[in-house]
Design a protein around this motif. Structure first.
Motif, PDB file in Angstrom:
ATOM      1  N   VAL A 194       0.842  -1.186   0.000  1.00 41.70           N
ATOM      2  CA  VAL A 194       0.000   0.000   0.000  1.00 41.70           C
ATOM      3  C   VAL A 194       0.885   1.247   0.000  1.00 41.70           C
ATOM      4  O   VAL A 194       1.714   1.413   0.904  1.00 41.70           O
ATOM      5  CB  VAL A 194      -0.919   0.016   1.234  1.00 41.70           C
ATOM      6  CG1 VAL A 194      -1.745   1.298   1.277  1.00 41.70           C
ATOM      7  CG2 VAL A 194      -1.840  -1.203   1.223  1.00 41.70           C
ATOM      8  N   PRO A 195       0.758   2.133  -0.987  1.00 41.36           N
ATOM      9  CA  PRO A 195       1.571   3.354  -0.994  1.00 41.36           C
ATOM     10  C   PRO A 195       1.327   4.192   0.254  1.00 41.36           C
ATOM     11  O   PRO A 195       0.203   4.244   0.783  1.00 41.36           O
ATOM     12  CB  PRO A 195       1.082   4.086  -2.252  1.00 41.36           C
ATOM     13  CG  PRO A 195       0.466   3.032  -3.109  1.00 41.36           C
ATOM     14  CD  PRO A 195      -0.124   2.031  -2.165  1.00 41.36           C
ATOM     15  N   ALA A 196       2.370   4.859   0.719  1.00 39.78           N
ATOM     16  CA  ALA A 196       2.247   5.689   1.918  1.00 39.78           C
ATOM     17  C   ALA A 196       1.209   6.791   1.747  1.00 39.78           C
ATOM     18  O   ALA A 196       0.594   7.234   2.729  1.00 39.78           O
ATOM     19  CB  ALA A 196       3.604   6.292   2.262  1.00 39.78           C
ATOM     20  N   SER A 197       0.985   7.235   0.507  1.00 42.77           N
ATOM     21  CA  SER A 197       0.018   8.310   0.265  1.00 42.77           C
ATOM     22  C   SER A 197      -1.405   7.920   0.653  1.00 42.77           C
ATOM     23  O   SER A 197      -2.260   8.784   0.864  1.00 42.77           O
ATOM     24  CB  SER A 197       0.045   8.714  -1.213  1.00 42.77           C
ATOM     25  OG  SER A 197      -0.253   7.610  -2.042  1.00 42.77           O
ATOM     26  N   ARG A 198      -1.685   6.609   0.750  1.00 50.40           N
ATOM     27  CA  ARG A 198      -3.029   6.163   1.138  1.00 50.40           C
ATOM     28  C   ARG A 198      -3.189   6.053   2.649  1.00 50.40           C
ATOM     29  O   ARG A 198      -4.288   5.802   3.139  1.00 50.40           O
ATOM     30  CB  ARG A 198      -3.354   4.804   0.508  1.00 50.40           C
ATOM     31  CG  ARG A 198      -3.418   4.791  -0.996  1.00 50.40           C
ATOM     32  CD  ARG A 198      -3.932   3.449  -1.472  1.00 50.40           C
ATOM     33  NE  ARG A 198      -3.454   3.116  -2.814  1.00 50.40           N
ATOM     34  CZ  ARG A 198      -3.434   1.894  -3.305  1.00 50.40           C
ATOM     35  NH1 ARG A 198      -3.867   0.869  -2.578  1.00 50.40           N
ATOM     36  NH2 ARG A 198      -2.970   1.676  -4.521  1.00 50.40           N
ATOM     37  N   ASN A 199      -2.101   6.173   3.397  1.00 44.82           N
ATOM     38  CA  ASN A 199      -2.143   6.074   4.855  1.00 44.82           C
ATOM     39  C   ASN A 199      -2.582   4.663   5.285  1.00 44.82           C
ATOM     40  O   ASN A 199      -2.285   3.696   4.590  1.00 44.82           O
ATOM     41  CB  ASN A 199      -3.013   7.175   5.444  1.00 44.82           C
ATOM     42  CG  ASN A 199      -2.521   8.550   5.046  1.00 44.82           C
ATOM     43  OD1 ASN A 199      -1.351   8.857   5.226  1.00 44.82           O
ATOM     44  ND2 ASN A 199      -3.398   9.361   4.470  1.00 44.82           N
ATOM     45  N   GLN A 231      -7.858   5.162   7.973  1.00 46.99           N
ATOM     46  CA  GLN A 231      -8.117   5.590   9.347  1.00 46.99           C
ATOM     47  C   GLN A 231      -8.022   7.108   9.442  1.00 46.99           C
ATOM     48  O   GLN A 231      -7.096   7.724   8.924  1.00 46.99           O
ATOM     49  CB  GLN A 231      -7.085   4.959  10.291  1.00 46.99           C
ATOM     50  CG  GLN A 231      -7.094   3.436  10.322  1.00 46.99           C
ATOM     51  CD  GLN A 231      -8.223   2.874  11.170  1.00 46.99           C
ATOM     52  OE1 GLN A 231      -9.048   3.614  11.705  1.00 46.99           O
ATOM     53  NE2 GLN A 231      -8.271   1.553  11.289  1.00 46.99           N
ATOM     54  N   GLY A 232      -9.005   7.719  10.095  1.00 47.14           N
ATOM     55  CA  GLY A 232      -9.018   9.163  10.254  1.00 47.14           C
ATOM     56  C   GLY A 232      -9.282   9.579  11.686  1.00 47.14           C
ATOM     57  O   GLY A 232      -9.377   8.742  12.594  1.00 47.14           O
ATOM     58  N   PHE A 233      -9.433  10.858  11.890  1.00 47.58           N
ATOM     59  CA  PHE A 233      -9.591  11.419  13.232  1.00 47.58           C
ATOM     60  C   PHE A 233     -10.965  11.121  13.815  1.00 47.58           C
ATOM     61  O   PHE A 233     -11.110  10.855  15.004  1.00 47.58           O
ATOM     62  CB  PHE A 233      -9.343  12.928  13.184  1.00 47.58           C
ATOM     63  CG  PHE A 233      -9.329  13.601  14.519  1.00 47.58           C
ATOM     64  CD1 PHE A 233      -8.269  13.428  15.386  1.00 47.58           C
ATOM     65  CD2 PHE A 233     -10.388  14.417  14.920  1.00 47.58           C
ATOM     66  CE1 PHE A 233      -8.255  14.046  16.635  1.00 47.58           C
ATOM     67  CE2 PHE A 233     -10.380  15.036  16.157  1.00 47.58           C
ATOM     68  CZ  PHE A 233      -9.313  14.856  17.018  1.00 47.58           C
ATOM     69  N   GLU A 234     -12.006  11.179  12.977  1.00 50.61           N
ATOM     70  CA  GLU A 234     -13.378  10.995  13.453  1.00 50.61           C
ATOM     71  C   GLU A 234     -14.091   9.865  12.721  1.00 50.61           C
ATOM     72  O   GLU A 234     -15.313   9.826  12.667  1.00 50.61           O
ATOM     73  CB  GLU A 234     -14.154  12.301  13.286  1.00 50.61           C
ATOM     74  CG  GLU A 234     -13.613  13.455  14.119  1.00 50.61           C
ATOM     75  CD  GLU A 234     -14.338  14.761  13.845  1.00 50.61           C
ATOM     76  OE1 GLU A 234     -15.063  14.834  12.831  1.00 50.61           O
ATOM     77  OE2 GLU A 234     -14.178  15.701  14.642  1.00 50.61           O
TER      78      GLU A 234
END
Length: 249
Positions: A194-199, A231-234
């Motif tokens: 998975v590229p780092a740009s996708r987190n 994965q995100g903050f909310e």
């Protein structure tokens, strides 16, 4: 001001890990999509993802130019811009981002409209998120004569982003995209990592199919737009990637 999406998200993930684990699910930062056009020969395709970051409330716009023939970024893209001011608007950040990308669009002659041939819209009910079916337009009100289907397969993968080691998330998810046509299956894409740009990815869904006007008559290649959830903050954040779909008539 401009900052790396990977750096920004990584900082937010590290700072908010405990809150993420303990908190209920909220709506994440679901980027919006805009097709910006093709070059006259169908070689280059420009698109934008834009929205407001969860957590910070900063508006952002990321503009991409895909070399459809080579399946790689072109023209110096991506052009990423985040306005680190909660009072800034989506209109302002989109205008500034387009100004950054304007020379590349001019150099690559991206001036022809892009049409949406299929869409799993955000308000649409009933699609399973695993595939999308489309075809060249029929005459009048006739359905597409030779529809094809794109299917997504997701699987556990690896990344240079320390999703497990530093953040305590599950391993990142990769995907494969397969074209089903005329009783045959052709794999168009498979992640090796998975590229780092996708987190720290958690899921993928087919969002839509875009193409030049009269693409089937002119032997142009349509492009699949894939929603990438990480994965995100909310809650899960959504971004978009584009995959050429060659060989469709």
């Amino acid at each position: 001001m401009r900052r790396s999406v990977v750096q920004a998200v990584s900082v937010r993930l590290a700072a908010s890990l405990l809150a993420l684990v303990a908190a209920p699910a909220f709506a994440g930062d679901a980027a919006n999509f805009a097709a910006l056009g093709f070059s006259a020969d169908g070689r280059y395709f420009g698109y934008e993802e834009f929205g407001v970051q969860d957590g910070s409330g900063f508006p952002y716009s990321n503009i991409f130019i895909l070399d459809v023939a080579q399946d790689k970024w072109a023209g110096g893209s991506p052009f990423r811009l985040t306005l680190e001011d909660e009072s800034s608007t989506l209109g302002a950040v989109r205008t500034e981002a387009m100004a950054k990308a304007a020379k590349a669009f001019s150099d690559l002659a991206i001036s022809e409209p892009a049409v949406i041939e299929a869409l799993n819209g955000d308000g649409e009910v009933g699609h399973d998120g695993a595939g999308i079916t489309f075809g060249a337009r029929g005459f009048g009100m006739d359905p597409p004569p030779n529809p094809v289907t794109l299917k997504i397969e997701s699987f556990e993968s690896t990344s240079t982003v320390p999703c497990v080691e530093s953040y305590g998330f599950s391993p990142p998810v990769g995907f494969a995209l397969t074209l089903e046509a005329d009783g045959k299956s052709t794999e168009l894409h498979r992640d090796q990592s998975v590229p780092a740009s996708r987190n720290c990815t958690v899921a993928y869904r087919p969002y839509g199919i875009v193409a030049p006007v009269n693409w089937s008559w002119n032997a142009r290649t349509p492009v699949a737009i894939i929603s990438v959830f990480s994965q995100g903050f909310e809650g899960p954040d959504r971004r978009f990637i584009a995959i050429p779909v060659p060989g469709v008539k």
